[in-house]
Design an enzyme around this catalytic site. Sequence first.
Site, PDB file in Angstrom:
ATOM      1  N   ASP A 224      -9.586  -4.528  -4.829  1.00  0.00           N
ATOM      2  CA  ASP A 224      -9.369  -2.785  -4.882  1.00  0.00           C
ATOM      3  C   ASP A 224      -8.967  -2.310  -5.551  1.00  0.00           C
ATOM      4  OD1 ASP A 224      -7.287  -1.481  -4.493  1.00  0.00           O
ATOM      5  OD2 ASP A 224      -5.283  -2.654  -3.727  1.00  0.00           O
TER       6      ASP A 224
ATOM      7  N   HIS B  93      -8.296  -5.252  -0.933  1.00  0.00           N
ATOM      8  CA  HIS B  93      -6.736  -4.448  -0.245  1.00  0.00           C
ATOM      9  C   HIS B  93      -6.426  -4.982   0.912  1.00  0.00           C
ATOM     10  CE1 HIS B  93      -4.065  -0.806  -0.711  1.00  0.00           C
ATOM     11  NE2 HIS B  93      -4.893  -0.463   0.493  1.00  0.00           N
TER      12      HIS B  93
ATOM     13  N   SER C 161       1.147  -1.724   0.090  1.00  0.00           N
ATOM     14  CA  SER C 161       0.109  -0.202   0.219  1.00  0.00           C
ATOM     15  C   SER C 161       1.169   1.568  -0.306  1.00  0.00           C
ATOM     16  CB  SER C 161      -1.068   0.018   1.370  1.00  0.00           C
ATOM     17  OG  SER C 161      -1.713   0.843   0.308  1.00  0.00           O
TER      18      SER C 161
END
Length: 341
Positions: free
Chosen positions: A281, A311, A180
């Site tokens: 995601d 995600h 991320s």
Amino acid sequence: MSSSPNETKKKPFLPWKTRVGISFLTTLTDATRRSNGTVNRGFLNFIDRKTSPNATPVNGVSTKDVTVNADHNVWFRLFTPTGATVGDETKITSLPVIFFFHGGGFTYLSPASVAYDAVCRRFCRKINAVVVSVNYRLTPEFRYPSQYEDGESVLKFLDENKSVLPENADMSKCFIAGDSAGANIAHHVAVRVCKAGLQRIRVIGLVSIQPYFGGEERTESEISLEGSPLVSMARTDWLWKVFLPEGSDRDHGAANVSGPNAEDLSGLDYPDTLVFVGGFDPLNDWQKRYYDWLKKCGKNAELIEYPTMIHAFYVFPDLAEATQLILQVKDFINRVSNNSK
């Protein structure tokens, strides 16, 4: 009766433990984020469970914390595998080094947070690698480029202080990794060290797990997957606003790395890159553009997609795909290491 693609797209199957974890993370971020661009850091620290380093091996991994810059609270947690063998493999005399940057939108969490301590332990144990999990300054207290500066400073510190690492840490087989926002940092740190150069450390690979990139455009995945777990446009807009320089929009080169302000990588010795993408995601269009951009820049890049994953899925050990991802990272590290000889 089977579900339609759209119905399946909106409702990923997740075990109840994973759903509870997601609910906690969502509560953590939403309850501490303020509309005036600040966070309730005191409450955040209260609900962010931390673990302490442990020199006594636990499941074959020992840990210790090392300070790099006390003024900036830059430090790293060092994960060292203590076993001499992995399965039936023979004794390994040297170990690759993984520089890992945690996620959290540049605003949340640390290497001591329970989830990331556990993740790095799994990387260390399953890959049989030394893991350097970096603590960097957080937004909104510290904006861009503080996080990139801190990441680069850790690599420079270890470049000059190799003795901090275990004797069998192989400085010629180093990898930068992150998930991320940490994958965003990993990319920009890789660019920085390519330009600056290092004496002992040789970065040969980059592992980009669901990287956090964005732009002014609303992509198809952002729109169609709005309401997905953890990621929403409201959250990401807020996080970009408190990270990027005052007056910048999301097409700034830190966010939209492959957009109008993209940096030319063609002349850099950018490391071989493995990019992971999740089908649920909302950021996956940006992640695929990153992969395509690396290829257009003439870099070696590989894309692995998990069509049914959300995600940050790999943070949840109850998901079989979380273990699968780590084993794919292991294969990538072994392959790139062997090719670099």
